[in-house]
Design a protein around this motif. Structure first.
Motif, mmCIF file in Angstrom:
data_model
loop_
_atom_site.group_PDB
_atom_site.id
_atom_site.type_symbol
_atom_site.label_atom_id
_atom_site.label_comp_id
_atom_site.label_asym_id
_atom_site.label_seq_id
_atom_site.Cartn_x
_atom_site.Cartn_y
_atom_site.Cartn_z
ATOM 1 N N GLN A 20 48.050 50.347 56.672
ATOM 2 C CA GLN A 20 46.784 49.637 56.439
ATOM 3 C C GLN A 20 47.011 48.246 55.862
ATOM 4 O O GLN A 20 46.223 47.348 56.101
ATOM 5 N N SER A 21 48.089 48.085 55.080
ATOM 6 C CA SER A 21 48.462 46.731 54.668
ATOM 7 C C SER A 21 49.706 46.374 55.463
ATOM 8 O O SER A 21 50.679 47.102 55.416
ATOM 9 N N PRO A 22 49.671 45.265 56.174
ATOM 10 C CA PRO A 22 50.800 44.899 57.031
ATOM 11 C C PRO A 22 52.129 44.926 56.277
ATOM 12 O O PRO A 22 52.244 44.337 55.203
ATOM 13 N N GLY A 23 53.100 45.643 56.856
ATOM 14 C CA GLY A 23 54.423 45.642 56.272
ATOM 15 C C GLY A 23 54.646 46.589 55.116
ATOM 16 O O GLY A 23 55.761 46.764 54.653
ATOM 17 N N ARG A 24 53.573 47.217 54.650
ATOM 18 C CA ARG A 24 53.753 48.093 53.491
ATOM 19 C C ARG A 24 53.089 49.443 53.693
ATOM 20 O O ARG A 24 51.973 49.528 54.199
ATOM 21 N N VAL A 25 53.798 50.481 53.269
ATOM 22 C CA VAL A 25 53.293 51.836 53.434
ATOM 23 C C VAL A 25 53.206 52.533 52.079
ATOM 24 O O VAL A 25 54.130 52.463 51.282
ATOM 25 N N CYS A 221 47.423 66.210 41.848
ATOM 26 C CA CYS A 221 47.832 65.360 42.959
ATOM 27 C C CYS A 221 46.774 64.314 43.285
ATOM 28 O O CYS A 221 47.089 63.162 43.565
ATOM 29 N N SER A 222 45.518 64.732 43.249
ATOM 30 C CA SER A 222 44.456 63.771 43.557
ATOM 31 C C SER A 222 44.460 62.611 42.568
ATOM 32 O O SER A 222 44.378 61.452 42.956
ATOM 33 N N ALA A 223 44.574 62.946 41.295
ATOM 34 C CA ALA A 223 44.501 61.909 40.264
ATOM 35 C C ALA A 223 45.705 60.976 40.315
ATOM 36 O O ALA A 223 45.566 59.751 40.252
ATOM 37 N N MET A 224 46.881 61.566 40.468
ATOM 38 C CA MET A 224 48.079 60.717 40.461
ATOM 39 C C MET A 224 48.202 59.911 41.748
ATOM 40 O O MET A 224 48.610 58.754 41.722
ATOM 41 N N GLY A 225 47.844 60.528 42.855
ATOM 42 C CA GLY A 225 47.892 59.807 44.118
ATOM 43 C C GLY A 225 46.975 58.595 44.058
ATOM 44 O O GLY A 225 47.332 57.490 44.476
ATOM 45 N N ARG A 226 45.817 58.815 43.518
ATOM 46 C CA ARG A 226 44.815 57.746 43.437
ATOM 47 C C ARG A 226 45.281 56.646 42.478
ATOM 48 O O ARG A 226 45.126 55.462 42.750
ATOM 49 N N GLN A 227 45.873 57.091 41.376
ATOM 50 C CA GLN A 227 46.326 56.123 40.384
ATOM 51 C C GLN A 227 47.398 55.182 40.928
ATOM 52 O O GLN A 227 47.361 53.987 40.709
ATOM 53 N N TYR A 228 48.357 55.758 41.647
ATOM 54 C CA TYR A 228 49.485 54.938 42.105
ATOM 55 C C TYR A 228 49.301 54.328 43.487
ATOM 56 O O TYR A 228 49.958 53.357 43.829
ATOM 57 N N LEU A 229 48.439 54.936 44.305
ATOM 58 C CA LEU A 229 48.334 54.454 45.681
ATOM 59 C C LEU A 229 46.928 53.999 46.072
ATOM 60 O O LEU A 229 46.724 53.479 47.159
ATOM 61 N N GLY A 230 45.976 54.230 45.197
ATOM 62 C CA GLY A 230 44.616 53.787 45.500
ATOM 63 C C GLY A 230 43.781 54.854 46.183
ATOM 64 O O GLY A 230 44.250 55.954 46.464
ATOM 65 N N ASP A 231 42.532 54.517 46.441
ATOM 66 C CA ASP A 231 41.589 55.472 47.006
ATOM 67 C C ASP A 231 41.998 55.956 48.382
ATOM 68 O O ASP A 231 41.748 57.086 48.763
ATOM 69 N N GLN A 232 42.599 55.073 49.141
ATOM 70 C CA GLN A 232 42.997 55.436 50.507
ATOM 71 C C GLN A 232 44.383 54.899 50.769
ATOM 72 O O GLN A 232 44.616 53.706 50.713
ATOM 73 N N ILE A 235 50.000 57.793 54.065
ATOM 74 C CA ILE A 235 50.501 59.115 54.457
ATOM 75 C C ILE A 235 50.573 60.076 53.272
ATOM 76 O O ILE A 235 50.968 59.691 52.178
ATOM 77 N N HIS A 236 50.196 61.288 53.536
ATOM 78 C CA HIS A 236 50.353 62.339 52.543
ATOM 79 C C HIS A 236 51.163 63.446 53.214
ATOM 80 O O HIS A 236 50.833 63.868 54.303
ATOM 81 N N THR A 237 52.225 63.893 52.567
ATOM 82 C CA THR A 237 53.051 64.940 53.178
ATOM 83 C C THR A 237 53.093 66.192 52.319
ATOM 84 O O THR A 237 52.746 66.174 51.147
ATOM 85 N N GLY A 238 53.543 67.256 52.931
ATOM 86 C CA GLY A 238 53.682 68.513 52.210
ATOM 87 C C GLY A 238 54.082 69.618 53.169
ATOM 88 O O GLY A 238 54.237 69.395 54.367
#
Length: 479
Positions: A20-25, A221-232, A235-238
């Motif tokens: 979603q941001s060019p060059g960065r995942v 996971c929801s809280a930490m994912g959001r904190q470090y990676l933002g609302d959207q 990729i999410h793996t598991g």
RNA sequence: GGCGACAUAGCCAAGCGGUAAGGCAGGGGUCUGCAAAACCCUCAUCCCCGGUUCGAUUCCGGGUGUCGCCUCCA
């Protein structure tokens, strides 16, 4: 550039992947619950996540990879019943949950290191993010998605009509409670705990608007994912087992707050089977990386085995299969390093690949970019080993190894380990010398007898044009 | 009981409409006193039965089998 395509569990389709941001995942990987040693089944999932990350980087993308360490809140049952796994292990081992967490986290990180899994960008511990979790639970409550019961705060699934979008499960068809009694205070059987009120004996507990307690596993996971990676994020793996409950709940929590299902791509690894079935404690086939090493299998041979199968297919682990993987890996390294004499090495290093080598590189890239088809990628590399690339093969292998990470250019070449002459006991050295003389005298009978004797002592001898070579025999346990 | 996945040579496995990648093991050979290593050659019509198609391992239907989820687990 070859486009990247990934299978997205959310849509059940292979889709073009564009960050979603060019060059960065931004990617999030569900990490381990550190209450016991991680099995090789667990490790397959992390090998997969690592391959994914490396493939993205191979494509020139910068990857922000976040992984959690669940050190509190993961209950015995995902239906929010039973005890916290950390507490059970603590009691069993007569330690505090904190000690348990520290120990198993250390071992886990060590295992990942031995498997050449690169350290993630952000490793976050659940116990260090309690305030963020409480805030998110509060947000859900404020928005009307949560309700309080005598033992905790629950997510009200009926307020989130999209629930089930990931697993495509129809809740009305599920027989919730058919096997486990449903908490009568729950409004819907599938409602899940956001916050658990702690009984006095629960050592890990924190203050919250709902009293002392601890967070639910999913909100971590929801809280930490959001904190470090933002609302959207991208990729999410598991593991595939996370689809029906854990990830479904994560999506519900995040989407209830942000309107978006956290990640655009959800990618899941299939299970590792052992002898055709699920590994289980009762069968005694829950192996760890250390168990492999105890049998003379190097961790990277397990990585090679994983790479030999597609991540969305079940992989059947057998001792015969890993032994085969180990031999294959040795052979691949031998082929790659064959022409890597220092002088020639210096000669090729840093030089641009020839047209011929570039063709293989392109095929390799195409394979991994096609939903991480590592079996195909390995086949390309094997093909390259016998295509007359000469010393340039090493450069190609180095390049491919940015994704494969099999130590192709420097790893062990065989089951035997070379030993320096100085480390040999005198009697062994004497035997070697005697054999050498016998061979010079063309006394083959005596030479072979000594070779057998040395083998019995654990030493291997190989004759090369330049003289003999001694190795310590560390053959894998034949099982 | 409900839901789902898979079924490719001795083993681990790709491929998924045009007559089967790769690795391990096996067989044959070159080389080496022998062995090891290396190199060359060799080794399957894709669970069964129907259907669609000029053509199916690949699509559809029905069997059979295995595995998994619904209960802990990546």
């Amino acid at each position: 550039m070859t486009g990247i395509r990934f299978f997205n569990t959310l849509t059940r389709n292979k889709e073009d992947f564009v960050p979603q941001s060019p060059g960065r995942v931004g990617m999030y990987t569900c990490g381990p619950t550190v209450y016991e040693y991680a099995s090789i089944g667990n490790m397959r999932a992390y090998v997969f996540a690592d391959i994914l990350r490396r493939t993205l980087e191979y494509n020139g993308l910068e990857v922000n990879m976040v992984m959690n360490i669940t050190d509190v809140g993961h209950l015995v049952s995902d239906a929010d019943e039973g005890e916290d796994k950390m507490m059970i292990s603590a009691r069993r081992e007569r330690k505090t949950p904190w000690e348990i967490a520290r120990h198993y986290t250390e071992v886990f990180l060590d295992d990942t290191k031995r498997l050449n899994i690169r350290p993630v960008t952000v490793l976050c511990y659940a116990t260090q993010h309690i305030p963020e979790m409480i805030a998110m639970v509060q947000e859900l409550a404020d928005r009307g998605y949560a309700y309080e019961t005598s033992d905790g705060v629950y997510f009200d699934i009926s307020k989130f009509p999209e629930y089930g979008c990931l697993s495509r499960i129809n809740l009305s068809e599920q027989k919730a409670g058919a096997r486990v009694e449903v908490n009568p205070e729950k409004r819907n059987p599938a409602d899940f705990a956001l916050w658990k009120k702690a009984p006095a004996e629960h050592i890990m507990q924190w203050e919250s608007p709902w009293g002392m307690g601890y967070p639910g596993w999913h909100i971590e996971c929801s809280a930490m994912g959001r904190q470090y990676l933002g609302d959207q994020f991208d990729i999410h793996t598991g593991g595939i087992d996370h689809i029906p409950v854990h990830h479904e709940n994560e999506i519900a929590q995040t989407a209830a707050c942000t309107g978006q299902p956290a990640a655009r791509f959800w990618m899941h690894v299939e299970f590792l089977l052992v002898d055709g079935g699920k590994m289980s404690k009762s069968l005694g086939n829950v192996y760890t990386v250390s168990d492999l090493e105890a049998r003379g299998i190097e961790p990277l041979a397990f990585r090679y085995l994983c790479l030999g199968a597609h991540y969305r297919a079940k992989l059947n682990f057998t001792w015969e299969a890993v032994a085969g993987a180990q031999k294959g890996l040795f052979a691949l390294r031998r082929a790659v390093q064959k022409d890597s004499k220092e002088d020639r090495l210096r000669d090729v290093q840093g030089r641009a690949l020839s047209h011929n080598a570039l063709r293989f590189r392109e095929d390799f890239l195409q394979a991994v970019n096609d939903d991480l088809n590592t079996p195909q990628a390995l086949a390309v590399l094997w093909e390259a080993t016998r295509s007359g690339l000469g010393s340039e093969l090493l450069e190609l292998a180095r390049d491919c190894d940015r994704v494969l990470a099999l130590d192709l250019a420097k790893g062990r070449l065989g089951p035997d380990v070379d030993i320096a002459a100085g480390d040999l006991p005198d009697y062994v050295r004497a035997l070697l010398e005697e054999r050498h003389q016998a061979r010079l005298a063309r006394n083959w009978k005596r030479a072979d007898a000594i070779r057998d004797e040395l083998a019995g002592l654990g030493y291997g001898v190989k004759d090369t044009p330049g003289g003999y070579q001694v190795t310590r025999i560390v053959t894998p346990d034949s099982h």
